[in-house]
Design a protein around this motif. Sequence first.
Motif, PDB file in Angstrom:
ATOM      1  N   ALA A 113     -31.558 -63.725 -39.597  1.00 40.61           N
ATOM      2  CA  ALA A 113     -32.330 -62.731 -38.856  1.00 40.61           C
ATOM      3  C   ALA A 113     -31.735 -61.335 -38.990  1.00 40.61           C
ATOM      4  O   ALA A 113     -30.541 -61.168 -39.221  1.00 40.61           O
ATOM      5  CB  ALA A 113     -32.390 -63.114 -37.375  1.00 40.61           C
ATOM      6  N   GLY A 115     -31.851 -57.727 -36.650  1.00 41.41           N
ATOM      7  CA  GLY A 115     -32.239 -57.342 -35.306  1.00 41.41           C
ATOM      8  C   GLY A 115     -31.431 -56.176 -34.790  1.00 41.41           C
ATOM      9  O   GLY A 115     -30.928 -55.351 -35.559  1.00 41.41           O
ATOM     10  N   ASN A 228     -33.509 -61.945 -31.674  1.00 40.79           N
ATOM     11  CA  ASN A 228     -32.849 -61.080 -32.661  1.00 40.79           C
ATOM     12  C   ASN A 228     -32.099 -59.916 -32.017  1.00 40.79           C
ATOM     13  O   ASN A 228     -32.158 -58.777 -32.478  1.00 40.79           O
ATOM     14  CB  ASN A 228     -33.873 -60.551 -33.673  1.00 40.79           C
ATOM     15  CG  ASN A 228     -34.565 -61.661 -34.426  1.00 40.79           C
ATOM     16  OD1 ASN A 228     -34.018 -62.742 -34.602  1.00 40.79           O
ATOM     17  ND2 ASN A 228     -35.785 -61.416 -34.863  1.00 40.79           N
TER      18      ASN A 228
END
Length: 264
Positions: A113, A115, A228
């Motif tokens: 991820a 983020g 995230n």
Amino acid sequence: WLKALSTFSEDLSGTITARRAQSLQCNAMAAGDIAALDRTARIAIVGGGIGGLTFARALQLQGFERVEVLEQWAEVKVRGGHIGCRPAEQGGALGVLETLGLLRQVEAVAPSARGTLQRMCNGREIAVVEDYHLGPRIMRETLQHILLESVAPGTVRFGAGLRDIRERADHVELSLEDGAAGRYDLVVAADGINSVVAQKLWPDESSKDFAGFVTYVCMAEGAFVPANTWYDNFVDCGDHGFCVRCLSGFGASGRRDMAGFVVR
């Protein structure tokens, strides 16, 4: 908080420098020894955790045929929450997973991820980094099972606790708790904080000293932290303080969120 860490580092600087020098020397020797080993050399890895299984996988990918992992527990036993696999440029292990050929299996459970990284001190925002590469965060138990399935069948011997280790000129002898014994060309200690190998080889240096920090980790199955997001808040109270860290991760059963507290 930062001042305390700095003071703590200065107090231990002499010990850390000496141990780092010893570690670097051992690492250089080990690298040379492994390069010189025949692929039929008998290698024992003491400890079947993430470190031991990772090294076993790496050796087998290099063609070593006689690798044994000696695990004291009768089954997979894991402590701790999830672990972050960040990119190599951040000092993370993402590149290691790629080299081991296991990134696909990890990301099937814990997607990589990007983020927001948010850091605060005494309630004031001091840094926000958008589009930060968080990498996959995976439960230790799940990662350990992925590694276990990646090594050759029969590599791991469960219930094989180490009783004694003896170094000879050209080999190492291991005695196990069940009475079995073995002779190996190379022995690697990966048996964690209560290492039997360390206690046997360095009995005067294997004790654990309390450093003044206590960590509490709270895990919850489900989505409780904004997706995230990596959140840190450092609270400095003079001669004591604490840090709160909140982030999300994944296990075999789905989303696992974590709140961690480090108290000084």
